[in-house]
Design a protein around this motif. Structure first.
Motif: not given
Length: 220
Positions: A75-79, A51-55, A7-13, A31-32
């Motif tokens: 794999i659990l997709m979280l998006t 997370d689907r939207d990773l850099p 997850e690239d949102h560090r606070v949420l991660a 994070v990527s």
């Protein structure tokens, strides 16, 4: 159980990781997408929360690459993409094992991860027993000679590993890898302190044997 949270949102991660650790899981963070791919090459994770939207490399591409491997984690997709079409695409086209849309209830996330873990090729038995000790994985309950016994999440996870080993020693490094995470100092006394507290709750120092050079095991 070893979990990788991508997850690239560090606070949420960090919030997800801290919550899963309180649920007795060993958690690493990425994070990527390229970092996820590399970490999965060197560590055998049980579940990947992706997370689907990773850099760098998208979660979609990570999922495609991992699905082609025999040792792929569940794999659990979280998006945030929570439409039915998005879920169908993630499950059928990408090959994810489960799909959870944001925002989500944390208790549901934990339950879905545990369910995926039980769906592994060799699922653990839901109830483990040894010499009057009983651990109910589904209910998260432990009893000793029929008496309910309260354990911390770390104590519960260590006991589960010892019970699954069926009397064979479990190495210190394996406990660190499965119950804690990659950031734990290998020289720490955390494992020894947890085992010491666990011995006391199970009935005394003779309940768990420390085999020098091998690890810990439940005493027959």
């Amino acid at each position: 159980m070893r979990v990788l949270v991508a997850e690239d949102h560090r606070v949420l991660a960090r919030a997800i990781a801290n919550g899963l650790r309180r649920a007795a899981m060993a958690v690493d963070l990425a994070v990527s997408g390229d970092e996820v791919a590399q970490m999965c090459l060197v560590t055998g994770y049980d579940v990947l929360v992706l997370d689907r939207d990773l850099p760098v490399m998208s979660g979609d591409e990570v999922c495609r690459r991992l699905r082609g491997r025999d040792d792929s984690p569940r794999i659990l997709m979280l998006t945030a993409a929570g439409e039915i079409a998005d879920k169908v695409y993630g499950l059928e086209e990408l090959g994810a094992d489960d799909y959870l849309a944001k925002p989500f209830d944390f208790a549901e996330l934990v339950a879905r991860i545990r369910t995926l873990y039980r769906r592994s090729p060799k699922p653990p038995p839901l109830v483990l027993r040894h010499e009057g000790i009983q651990l109910d994985f589904a209910r998260r309950e432990v009893s000793v000679n029929g008496r309910p016994t309260d354990l911390t999440p770390k104590e519960f996870a260590v006991l589960r590993m010892l019970l699954e080993a069926c009397g064979e020693p479990v190495a210190h490094r394996d406990l660190v890898r499965a119950v804690w995470d990659e950031h734990l100092d290998p020289r720490t006394t955390a494992v020894r302190a947890t085992v010491s507290r666990l011995r006391a709750k199970l009935g005394g120092p003779d309940t768990i044997t420390a085999d020098v050079g091998c690890g810990y095991r439940l005493t027959p």
